[in-house]
Design an enzyme around this catalytic site. Structure first.
Site, PDB file in Angstrom:
ATOM      1  N   LYS A 122       0.821  -1.218   0.000  1.00 60.73           N
ATOM      2  CA  LYS A 122       0.000   0.000   0.000  1.00 60.73           C
ATOM      3  C   LYS A 122       0.851   1.262   0.000  1.00 60.73           C
ATOM      4  CE  LYS A 122      -4.367  -1.726   1.595  1.00 60.73           C
ATOM      5  NZ  LYS A 122      -5.479  -1.672   2.508  1.00 60.73           N
ATOM      6  N   LYS A 205      -4.491  -8.613  -6.385  1.00 63.10           N
ATOM      7  CA  LYS A 205      -5.708  -8.854  -5.604  1.00 63.10           C
ATOM      8  C   LYS A 205      -6.844  -7.931  -6.049  1.00 63.10           C
ATOM      9  CE  LYS A 205      -6.384  -7.205  -1.425  1.00 63.10           C
ATOM     10  NZ  LYS A 205      -6.925  -6.964  -0.076  1.00 63.10           N
ATOM     11  N   LYS A 208     -10.585  -2.574  -3.362  1.00 62.22           N
ATOM     12  CA  LYS A 208     -11.396  -1.352  -3.465  1.00 62.22           C
ATOM     13  C   LYS A 208     -10.595  -0.207  -4.056  1.00 62.22           C
ATOM     14  CE  LYS A 208     -13.356  -2.102   1.089  1.00 62.22           C
ATOM     15  NZ  LYS A 208     -12.169  -2.474   1.875  1.00 62.22           N
TER      16      LYS A 208
END
Ligand code: AQP
Length: 343
Positions: A122, A205, A208
């Site tokens: 991230k 993956k 969102k």
């Protein structure tokens, strides 16, 4: 002696899990988490949380965070979580999460957090600019679970490493203070699609925060959108193999088969047997029909709940009261163990 018993008054094993209200909930959240949550309700004492404190580790627009929080809770309910049988609330309402996380920040080691792959993914190249919250996210997650002494945590495969860290924190806390207080959690990672991948890239993956809307099926997508996304999903030029070994090194094919299997409650082997030898266009048509059948009722229930914010708020209010009741005695004992004055 501080006890590790975690089954409250019900005699049932306690389960905790949550999802971040950081965008639209998607098929990965449903198959990796919500579907299993609904199943566990039957014979566990379940606590399901909308983890808004986690969501703000990446900036969230304050104007929409509240509605996203309601929507996340609506997604849980639409997927089968029953607020009459479990505790459903949003994390920021129970300040014990943040308090216990601070104590765990002082138990966990910097090196442990440095190994977390989710932070690396991230934060990416912008590591220096990432929030401190994003770095210490796993200590808050440990606090979420252990504040209720929950011992089973149903999650997608991406959370396995964070749950191992939760065990390490519990163990170190117990060792440091010479107590047998926190349980060692068991991850519950089940189903045929524990890691649903992006429809655009079988090595990434489904998430969102992926900038491509075509990469995921949102639980709010209507029939036409679902059909378009599946039709455009990336595949290779081969056929559907008639056994799972034939999915090796074919990430996109493996992903679509896993999604079909999970949505139809079959094994991937069964799906390969049924569709082996057929082309993807034929398979995608069947997958679309299945996805629409399973997700259609979820989408319409979410819409109904979204149109009733007062009802959603009443559920979350009641859940927060129960969560506080359960957590306060645990927190009091933790304060005593640590040696804080005035407990
Ligand atoms: N692709 C996935 N496959 C299977 N399970 C998944 N989960 C998330 N993505 C997949 C599971 O859903 C639960 C809630 O996840 P989360 O919302 O707390 O955070 P996340 O894992 O970081 O989800 P996203 O969609 O990737 O969010 P962003 O993009 O905001 O980071 C967890 O149990 C998770 O395992």
């Amino acid at each position: 002696m501080h006890s590790m018993k975690n089954s409250g008054n019900t005699g049932k094993v306690r389960v905790f899990s949550g999802a971040q209200p950081s965008g639209d909930m998607h098929l990965g959240n449903y198959l990796g988490a919500f579907k299993n949550w609904a199943r566990l309700q039957a014979d566990h004492e379940c606590i399901f949380c909308v983890v808004d404190l986690h969501a703000i580790t990446l900036f969230q627009d304050p104007k929409i965070l509240a509605s996203q929080t309601r929507e996340a809770a609506a997604a849980y309910i639409a997927a089968g979580v029953d607020p009459d049988r479990c505790i459903l609330f949003n994390q920021s309402r129970v300040s014990g999460h943040a308090e216990l996380a601070w104590i765990f920040n002082c138990v966990a080691r910097v090196g442990w957090l440095g190994r977390m792959t989710q932070f690396k993914d991230k934060a990416g190249k912008n590591r220096e600019k990432a929030s401190v919250g994003l770095y210490i996210y796993p200590t808050l997650m440990a606090a979420d679970i252990l504040l209720y002494k929950a011992s089973r945590v149903p999650v997608g495969a991406d959370q396995k490493q964070h749950l191992e860290l939760t065990r390490d924190i519990a163990q170190k806390f117990n060792n440091d203070f010479g107590v047998d207080f926190f349980p060692l959690v068991d991850p519950v990672i089940t189903g045929e699609a524990t890691r649903v991948m992006s429809l655009r890239d079988g090595n990434k993956k489904m998430s969102k925060s992926d900038p491509s809307e075509m990469s995921r099926i949102n639980l709010t997508d209507d029939v036409d959108v679902i059909a378009r996304k599946i039709q455009k999903a990336r595949t290779d030029s081969g056929e559907i193999p008639d056994n799972v070994e034939g999915l090796k090194d074919r990430p996109e094919a493996a992903n679509l088969i896993a999604i079909y299997a999970a949505l139809s409650d079959q094994t991937r082997a069964q799906v390969c047997e049924d569709f082996g030898g057929r082309g993807f266009s034929n398979f995608k048509a069947a997958l679309t029909e299945l996805a629409v059948t399973v997700l259609g009722p979820i989408t319409s229930e979410m819409k109904r709940l979204k149109d009733d914010p007062a009802y959603m708020d009443s559920i979350l209010d009641a859940g927060a009261i129960k969560a506080r009741e359960l957590s306060e005695p645990v927190l009091r004992e933790v304060r005593q163990i640590v040696g804080f004055l005035g407990v």
